[in-house]
Design an enzyme around this catalytic site. Structure first.
Site, PDB file in Angstrom:
ATOM      1  N   CYS B  89      -1.104  -2.729 -19.560  1.00  0.00           N
ATOM      2  CA  CYS B  89      -0.301  -3.412 -18.193  1.00  0.00           C
ATOM      3  C   CYS B  89       0.035  -4.891 -18.481  1.00  0.00           C
ATOM      4  O   CYS B  89       0.824  -5.558 -17.846  1.00  0.00           O
ATOM      5  CB  CYS B  89      -1.165  -3.349 -16.983  1.00  0.00           C
ATOM      6  SG  CYS B  89      -1.890  -1.906 -16.527  1.00  0.00           S
ATOM      7  N   HIS B 107      -2.659  -3.033 -10.438  1.00  0.00           N
ATOM      8  CA  HIS B 107      -2.123  -1.645 -10.630  1.00  0.00           C
ATOM      9  C   HIS B 107      -2.950  -0.719 -10.165  1.00  0.00           C
ATOM     10  O   HIS B 107      -4.036  -0.327 -10.646  1.00  0.00           O
ATOM     11  CB  HIS B 107      -1.718  -1.559 -12.013  1.00  0.00           C
ATOM     12  CG  HIS B 107      -1.262  -0.261 -12.541  1.00  0.00           C
ATOM     13  ND1 HIS B 107      -0.266   0.288 -11.871  1.00  0.00           N
ATOM     14  CD2 HIS B 107      -1.275   0.259 -13.568  1.00  0.00           C
ATOM     15  CE1 HIS B 107       0.065   1.557 -12.339  1.00  0.00           C
ATOM     16  NE2 HIS B 107      -0.584   1.454 -13.638  1.00  0.00           N
ATOM     17  N   HIS B 109      -3.247   3.603  -9.206  1.00  0.00           N
ATOM     18  CA  HIS B 109      -2.740   5.190  -9.685  1.00  0.00           C
ATOM     19  C   HIS B 109      -2.960   5.935  -8.430  1.00  0.00           C
ATOM     20  O   HIS B 109      -3.617   6.723  -8.264  1.00  0.00           O
ATOM     21  CB  HIS B 109      -3.425   5.760 -10.717  1.00  0.00           C
ATOM     22  CG  HIS B 109      -3.272   5.253 -12.169  1.00  0.00           C
ATOM     23  ND1 HIS B 109      -3.403   6.057 -12.936  1.00  0.00           N
ATOM     24  CD2 HIS B 109      -2.391   4.335 -12.461  1.00  0.00           C
ATOM     25  CE1 HIS B 109      -2.969   5.289 -14.234  1.00  0.00           C
ATOM     26  NE2 HIS B 109      -2.355   4.437 -13.580  1.00  0.00           N
ATOM     27  N   GLU B 132       2.469  -1.313  12.833  1.00  0.00           N
ATOM     28  CA  GLU B 132       1.776  -2.631  12.738  1.00  0.00           C
ATOM     29  C   GLU B 132       1.590  -3.400  11.509  1.00  0.00           C
ATOM     30  O   GLU B 132       1.643  -4.468  11.529  1.00  0.00           O
ATOM     31  CB  GLU B 132       0.423  -2.466  13.535  1.00  0.00           C
ATOM     32  CG  GLU B 132      -0.533  -3.977  13.610  1.00  0.00           C
ATOM     33  CD  GLU B 132      -0.072  -4.956  14.423  1.00  0.00           C
ATOM     34  OE1 GLU B 132       0.968  -4.818  15.036  1.00  0.00           O
ATOM     35  OE2 GLU B 132      -0.542  -6.041  14.144  1.00  0.00           O
ATOM     36  N   HIS B 189       3.248   7.809 -10.615  1.00  0.00           N
ATOM     37  CA  HIS B 189       2.426   6.906 -11.346  1.00  0.00           C
ATOM     38  C   HIS B 189       1.433   5.989 -10.507  1.00  0.00           C
ATOM     39  O   HIS B 189       0.308   6.630 -10.542  1.00  0.00           O
ATOM     40  CB  HIS B 189       3.322   6.253 -12.396  1.00  0.00           C
ATOM     41  CG  HIS B 189       2.315   5.171 -13.516  1.00  0.00           C
ATOM     42  ND1 HIS B 189       3.049   4.675 -14.524  1.00  0.00           N
ATOM     43  CD2 HIS B 189       1.300   4.672 -13.296  1.00  0.00           C
ATOM     44  CE1 HIS B 189       1.970   4.239 -15.260  1.00  0.00           C
ATOM     45  NE2 HIS B 189       1.025   4.154 -14.293  1.00  0.00           N
TER      46      HIS B 189
END
Lengths: 223, 223, 223, 223
Positions: B89, B107, B109, B132, B189
């Protein structure tokens, strides 16, 4: 942490209330009801009410983050040293304290409250009957006893607003109009739930949320 | 653990960031967003960015597993003694840091991201209004304020690629094309989500994921 | 905590049982089966049965909250110093102890029990076959062996009543009528499950609840 | 706990493996995959394989409950002092060790495995494509690399049997027939999943279970 930093939260009943708030924030986070700094909580000790601030992650709440306000004067008896905002829920918590003589109030962002809002877009209240959990839901206060399983509990809906503090008037109106409710559903938002003690408040919140879950799951089977 | 082993993670801000990464990895694991070594996280401290490695179980992440990179030079200021791979990443995290002046990036999944990809196979973005939680989602950065509950938030989709690093160009394009988004959905993903601080990043991630969950659950009722 | 305060819970087997009750209450809370003070648990040690009280949050249960009763005389061998109510489940637990020679009993408020009640409004029992978990469910007691995966397990339903203690007669009747069941479903309420030891009781409860979940999830696919 | 009681689990690699088993049992319990003593786990260290026993609650597993067996001689190098039964999964674990040179194996009772069995009652294998998580699933062993997101992973089904040990032949046949699978689904029961290390085994299990969940949730949207 020196005494100056914690002020009136340093010892005694307020410290106990403060520590409870931190612990219950963790419980509420684990329940998925206050993720992303959503929701709020307050516990009262006599005239003093301890309130979790806005914008702090609930699962990382510490004593030094908390505010203390006088219920009578509405002045802060203690503010955190760190520049934190008071909870936007404060006026709403005050409504529960003054209209119901509550000793704690929990505000959740439960998704079940959102789903019920959408299932009943035009209803004034959510109602349910036949679930055992009704016997754990007080008629506004436990002084009035609890629902029996064959009775019907009603929990009012109020509309959401752009600013949380703007909910005050409709919340207060709903509290007064439904004296046998211990909670109010804010549409697309969550619930406010109170009780005669902090224990009652946590139990009432769990009972009301349990009722919502059981109702929604039952409805899928029947539809 | 001697100083040599932890290098610049031994003390100071980088150690704090490193310890936060380990703790947040555990939180993310408990949320079901990073099981099986999926997902990733980085926190920035000035020019230095601390990054969790690839292939280590998130719930067992330790200080000695982490990498530190210079944002300016893109050189590693510290590598773990153990032979670990830098996170795939990393180029994507760099896009968030440079295009948005973010101070952390998460990140996930999350399966909700997968479901939204499949519900909207041809859409450029996911959009939602009326919840909200929008009031907890910043317009890209909290400097620009937050959405109001009646506005519409848009979170762009990008297509998944065979190698995570190949996502860089489309992620960067989406970040630039949607300046009012604090997250991007990678189809089938997961999401990349950033913020002005590590606290904001965790809160933004939880708010965006909460929106996805509430949207998906609401949709079941309406369909 | 002085000896006087804990009485016969101070040491020995009763203390072990008491500590187990506190720990298992936490487990049951985490499973969502006893939120809002719902549900109950008891463990037996010879003639003495240790029972969690009514109205205490299960996840905060402590030794000093527990009652101890003699199975033979039905007299309390120990009461908490604090003014707590004995569990409303006590007569029901006694039915399991006396009719089945059980050594523990767990009462859950699982929503799966509610859903099954509603799916089978007129049935005398819930039945299922073909699931591996049947091999973990005893024929009433493990002395009679366990179900095989091709056999059919039957778990009786009884109707809910306004007061928990009024369930006693129908629960006892169901226990006697279904000697190969280790649990009874109270409609719209939850289950009572027992076993030859506290370990068996916890395992039986988890196995029966697992069967309910798997059955309900399978049914959605088939319908 | 004296050395005599723990035997070869007292120190060294076997103690590390034993402690990992206890910790991972807790993780698996929290995932809902091994409730009610369901499921099993083994970790290998050279010729010695450490195996959790049958009938012990996974969340209460301790070093003194574990068995150690020689892979070569199939004799027990250590048995717990307490009279516990070896895991019924032992012959199945041996199949993974010998046919695949695995270093750990996890057996879950995941409900997703049950649901897939019922959706595909006549299929030899479950297959899926297009999910990012495929890149976390090895082709049998990581030595052969991982699936790409556009490829199709196949995980064989085998029929359940009355006794777990009777699964051995069909499990072994499936392992040999599907050299690119790192797991086998036992119909209406759960999965067996292995890996090149204990870390790989836990990651593979989580990746395969994640794929099942994502597949089942996606299918609901599409149907």
């Amino acid at each position: 942490m020196t005494s100056a930093e914690l002020g009136c939260l340093e010892t005694g009943d307020l410290r106990v209330s403060g520590e409870l708030i931190c612990k219950i924030c963790q419980d509420l986070y684990n329940s998925g009801w206050v993720t992303g700094t959503g929701g709020g909580i307050t516990i009262r000790s006599g005239d003093a009410i301890v309130i979790a601030p806005s914008g702090v992650q609930k699962e990382r709440m510490q004593l030094e983050h908390l505010f203390v306000m006088s219920l009578k004067t509405r002045e802060y008896l203690h503010k955190p040293l760190q520049a934190l905002k008071p909870s936007q829920c404060t006026p709403l918590f005050l409504a529960a304290y003054t209209c119901r003589d509550a000793y704690a109030c929990i505000h959740t962002h439960s998704q079940e409250a959102i789903l019920l809002s959408q299932i009943f877009p035009d209803s004034d209240y959510f109602s349910a009957s036949g679930f055992e959990v009704l016997q754990h839901i007080p008629r506004g206060s436990k002084k009035n006893g609890f629902y029996s399983v064959t009775e019907t509990v009603r929990i009012p809906f109020i509309n959401n607003t752009a600013h949380e503090s703007d909910l005050h008037d409709s919340l207060k109106a709903a509290i007064l109009a439904y004296p046998e409710a211990c909670a109010v559903i804010v549409r697309d938002h969550g619930i406010y739930c109170w009780g005669d003690t902090w224990q009652d408040t946590k139990m009432n919140t769990e009972a009301v949320e349990y009722l919502f879950q059981a109702y929604l799951r039952s409805r899928k089977i029947k539809v």
